[in-house]
Design an enzyme around this catalytic site. Structure first.
Site, short mmCIF file in Angstrom:
data_model
loop_
_atom_site.label_atom_id
_atom_site.label_comp_id
_atom_site.label_asym_id
_atom_site.label_seq_id
_atom_site.Cartn_x
_atom_site.Cartn_y
_atom_site.Cartn_z
N LEU A 65 0.83 -1.21 0.00
CA LEU A 65 0.00 0.00 0.00
C LEU A 65 0.86 1.26 0.00
O LEU A 65 2.05 1.22 0.33
CB LEU A 65 -0.90 -0.04 1.24
CG LEU A 65 -1.90 -1.21 1.24
CD1 LEU A 65 -2.41 -1.50 2.64
CD2 LEU A 65 -3.05 -0.91 0.28
N LYS A 171 15.41 -0.19 5.13
CA LYS A 171 15.01 0.41 3.84
C LYS A 171 15.31 1.91 3.82
O LYS A 171 15.90 2.42 2.87
CB LYS A 171 13.52 0.12 3.63
CG LYS A 171 12.81 0.95 2.61
CD LYS A 171 12.80 0.34 1.26
CE LYS A 171 12.22 1.32 0.25
NZ LYS A 171 12.25 0.86 -1.10
N LYS A 246 9.89 10.50 -0.93
CA LYS A 246 9.08 9.82 0.09
C LYS A 246 9.99 9.13 1.11
O LYS A 246 9.83 9.29 2.32
CB LYS A 246 8.16 8.77 -0.57
CG LYS A 246 7.42 7.93 0.45
CD LYS A 246 6.65 6.75 -0.14
CE LYS A 246 6.13 5.88 1.00
NZ LYS A 246 5.38 4.71 0.57
P1 NAD Z 1 0.71 2.29 -6.24
O1 NAD Z 1 0.12 3.60 -5.85
O2 NAD Z 1 0.94 1.99 -7.69
O3 NAD Z 1 -0.16 1.08 -5.62
C1 NAD Z 1 -0.83 1.13 -4.41
C2 NAD Z 1 -2.15 0.39 -4.58
O4 NAD Z 1 -2.82 0.35 -3.31
C3 NAD Z 1 -3.10 1.08 -5.57
O5 NAD Z 1 -3.55 0.14 -6.54
C4 NAD Z 1 -4.24 1.56 -4.69
O6 NAD Z 1 -5.51 1.59 -5.34
C5 NAD Z 1 -4.20 0.53 -3.57
N1 NAD Z 1 -4.86 0.96 -2.34
C6 NAD Z 1 -4.76 2.16 -1.70
N2 NAD Z 1 -5.53 2.17 -0.59
C7 NAD Z 1 -6.11 0.95 -0.53
C8 NAD Z 1 -7.03 0.35 0.38
N3 NAD Z 1 -7.49 1.02 1.45
N4 NAD Z 1 -7.43 -0.92 0.13
C9 NAD Z 1 -6.99 -1.60 -0.96
N5 NAD Z 1 -6.13 -1.08 -1.86
C10 NAD Z 1 -5.70 0.18 -1.65
O7 NAD Z 1 2.10 2.19 -5.43
P2 NAD Z 1 3.34 1.23 -5.75
O8 NAD Z 1 4.30 1.91 -6.67
O9 NAD Z 1 2.82 -0.12 -6.09
O10 NAD Z 1 4.03 1.20 -4.31
C11 NAD Z 1 3.48 0.44 -3.24
C12 NAD Z 1 4.42 0.52 -2.06
O11 NAD Z 1 5.69 0.01 -2.45
C13 NAD Z 1 4.68 1.94 -1.55
O12 NAD Z 1 4.73 1.92 -0.15
C14 NAD Z 1 6.01 2.30 -2.17
O13 NAD Z 1 6.72 3.26 -1.41
C15 NAD Z 1 6.70 0.96 -2.17
N6 NAD Z 1 7.75 0.82 -3.19
C16 NAD Z 1 7.54 1.21 -4.46
C17 NAD Z 1 8.56 1.06 -5.41
C18 NAD Z 1 8.34 1.48 -6.84
O14 NAD Z 1 9.33 1.53 -7.59
N7 NAD Z 1 7.10 1.77 -7.28
C19 NAD Z 1 9.79 0.50 -5.05
C20 NAD Z 1 9.97 0.07 -3.73
C21 NAD Z 1 8.94 0.23 -2.80
#
Ligand code: NAD
Length: 296
Positions: A65, A171, A246
């Site tokens: 999330l 992290k 972030k």
């Molecule tokens: P994203 O915004 O693409 O995905 C998050 C998902 O969570 C969305 O589909 C959203 O609709 C869903 N969501 C939000 N609230 C919700 C709820 N209450 N119930 C159900 N679903 C819900 O984000 P992401 O890029 O997939 O990143 C996710 C996590 O991973 C973050 O914490 C981010 O910091 C971490 N992260 C991301 C990356 C990257 O390169 N994108 C790399 C490492 C870590």
């Protein structure tokens, strides 16, 4: 076969859930976005219409999330994961969130008799799709060992960093260092160029000398030396400036609480904030080169 509830099927979650489904597990996909759930179904998961349907039969709940407030809501709200899970269900939160929230939610889970770990990742969207993520986990050893069987499907390096929240600590400390050495690398390339030394020659020397670091040799912010780097593709992410910011903000928040001096981490956050205020946070984080060399 394990029954897995996967909550949060965004950029990262979709690749991770797909790999679990491909490995033969029964993955029940839940997201507030119906498009995200539809993509998961195409990838072999089953759609869950609400939290109860997603988690009530699950052996393991995995969440991916955006931030701490979403994690609290999903697990702790009335009608959330805690309320609907059967005893023995293991919770694995892979989101990158603040250390305090990670520790509070794990403690709340344990008070209710559930095992839970934090397991944030590095490796980005490419790593999520390819199943090559690095997982940094915090929590009880037995819970970690149970989770590891699934984490090994989604990643290639899975670490137990100690107590609850220590995955998040690893992290943000790592990414603070990454932000700092990226900026330092940009400064070095810019200085060299201003003094008449081209990027390739400086790269050839410094990458085998004591200035060598990951930002230089795997992600070179100066266009030229590394063809695969975002610097040769208009600084298209990659790992965006917004994502770096972030993590730097989470690091600063935690440093204040821990009274840890992080003068360079503070500077890194300030410089990436400047990128954000200039509307450049959609660039790859190596795009901070443009701020340093004045080409923004
Ligand atoms: P994203 O915004 O693409 O995905 C998050 C998902 O969570 C969305 O589909 C959203 O609709 C869903 N969501 C939000 N609230 C919700 C709820 N209450 N119930 C159900 N679903 C819900 O984000 P992401 O890029 O997939 O990143 C996710 C996590 O991973 C973050 O914490 C981010 O910091 C971490 N992260 C991301 C990356 C990257 O390169 N994108 C790399 C490492 C870590």
């Amino acid at each position: 076969m394990t029954i897995i509830a996967f909550i949060g099927l965004g950029n990262m979650g979709i690749g991770m859930a797909s790999n679990l489904a491909k490995a033969g597990h029964d993955v029940r996909a839940l997201d507030i976005s119906s498009e995200a759930v539809a993509r998961a179904v195409e990838a072999g998961c089953r759609a869950a219409k609400d939290t109860r349907e997603a988690v009530s039969e699950a052996d393991v709940v995995i969440s991916m999330l955006p931030a701490g407030k979403h994690v609290r809501m999903v697990y702790e709200d009335d009608g959330g994961v805690f309320d609907n899970s059967r005893s023995g269900t293991l919770f694995v939160d892979c989101s990158t969130i603040d250390v305090a929230t990670a520790r509070a939610v794990i403690s709340a889970a344990e008070h209710k008799g559930f095992a839970m770990i934090d397991a944030p990742v590095s490796g980005g969207v490419g790593g999520a799709a390819a199943g090559t993520l690095t997982f940094m986990c915090g929590g009880q050893k037995e819970a970690f060992e149970r989770a590891k069987l699934l984490l090994d499907i989604m990643g290639k390096n899975v670490f137990h960093a100690g107590d609850a929240g220590n995955g998040q600590v690893a992290k943000i400390a790592n990414n603070m260092l990454l932000g700092i050495h990226m900026i330092g690398t940009c400064e070095a390339f810019n200085l060299a160029e201003r003094l008449g030394l081209d990027a390739q020659t400086f790269y050839d020397i410094s990458s085998t000398a004591s200035g060598q670091n990951w930002s230089m040799t795997s992600y070179c912010p100066a266009p030229g030396p590394l063809p695969s780097a975002p610097s040769n593709n208009g600084y298209k992410p990659g790992f965006s400036t917004a994502m770096m910011l972030k993590d730097l903000r989470l690091a600063q928040e935690a440093a204040t609480t821990a009274r840890a001096a992080t003068p360079l981490g503070t500077q890194a956050e300030a410089l990436y904030s400047l990128m954000e205020s200039m509307g450049k946070d959609d660039l790859d984080f190596s795009g901070i080169m443009k701020l340093i060399n004045g080409s923004i």
